[in-house]
Design an enzyme around this catalytic site. Sequence first.
Site, short mmCIF file in Angstrom:
data_model
loop_
_atom_site.label_atom_id
_atom_site.label_comp_id
_atom_site.label_asym_id
_atom_site.label_seq_id
_atom_site.Cartn_x
_atom_site.Cartn_y
_atom_site.Cartn_z
N HIS A 28 13.17 11.55 -4.07
CA HIS A 28 13.81 10.28 -3.72
C HIS A 28 15.32 10.50 -3.80
CE1 HIS A 28 9.91 8.30 -4.41
NE2 HIS A 28 9.86 9.01 -5.53
N TYR A 44 14.73 0.70 -10.97
CA TYR A 44 15.28 2.03 -11.29
C TYR A 44 16.33 2.39 -10.24
CZ TYR A 44 15.30 7.17 -11.72
OH TYR A 44 15.66 8.50 -11.87
N ARG A 119 4.41 4.94 3.18
CA ARG A 119 3.89 4.91 1.82
C ARG A 119 3.57 3.50 1.36
NH1 ARG A 119 6.84 6.10 -3.95
NH2 ARG A 119 5.22 7.37 -4.91
N HIS A 177 0.60 11.99 -6.86
CA HIS A 177 0.61 12.23 -8.31
C HIS A 177 -0.76 12.52 -8.91
CE1 HIS A 177 4.64 11.08 -7.65
NE2 HIS A 177 4.48 9.78 -7.75
N ASP A 244 8.86 15.23 -7.48
CA ASP A 244 9.10 13.79 -7.66
C ASP A 244 10.50 13.54 -8.22
OD1 ASP A 244 8.36 11.11 -7.36
OD2 ASP A 244 7.72 10.95 -9.45
#
Length: 296
Positions: A28, A44, A119, A177, A244
């Site tokens: 990201h 976040y 996603r 994940h 990630d």
Amino acid sequence: MPDYAHFDAATREPAQPTPALACDSQTHIFGAPDRFPTRPDAAYVVHDATVEAMLDMHKMLGIERGVIVQSTVYGTDHDALIEALHIAGPGYRGCGVVNDSVDDDHLARMHEAGVRGARFNFHPKLKNALPTPDEVRRTAERVVPLGWHLKLHMNGIDPWEVTPLLEDLEADVVIDHMGPLQYGLGLDDPHFRHITDLLRRGNWWVMLSNGDRRSVAGYPWDDATVYAREYIDRAPDRVLWATDWPHPLHAGPVPNDGDLMDLLSRYAPDPAVREQILVTNPHHLFCFEDGGIRGE
């Protein structure tokens, strides 16, 4: 906003060599706050996790390709992602967030920039931003004809709440994940069995990431290794790997990304298998166009 742990910027080289054209299948990035405002309810935000910082991390790991996944802090505004893909170049693809608010012109801009996936994030922390079943189906009907894959983030929920929405599609579907595993149950975990059943269908994929975060045993994350090796044994041609980075919502301590690359070497000790996971599999799924791979 909670105070989550920061990523380790001092990336160290992995112990084993990284094959040419290796791909990190999920990172990201965050854009300049004065140009790319984030949602006021963002859980976040790390503004120094720029595309340039991500590329520096990849250079240290020997990674030449990657997939930049839209951060939830931008909702369906993909301008930061599109700029990042322009900076990163043709070795990078994007994965966006698409719902009814994304019109056809914006979808075309995303595709032209290199976005090749949509996603659906079902993380419980998203609360009111969770996609509805009808939205998932409508989005799939729009993006699958473009050749995009679909991506599911289901950690923290029962996968049976989500996977039936896509089980009848022939499109490629990626489970993030390692899936919503219950590590305390080991390989008898019904969630794990459900994911391996999906892998048998031929169009479902699983991403080996966050093994360190889901581990109950702690470093060196041996309980994650057991699951990863089972996935690799059962479907070696539909397994991906990702850092990630910058590790959103991580309570800490955040592992060095070199440690995560070393963890992959424990998942797959055979260099040929690692090359399949890092090079061959992502090459086929993400439709990279900047050169072939060995054996093609």
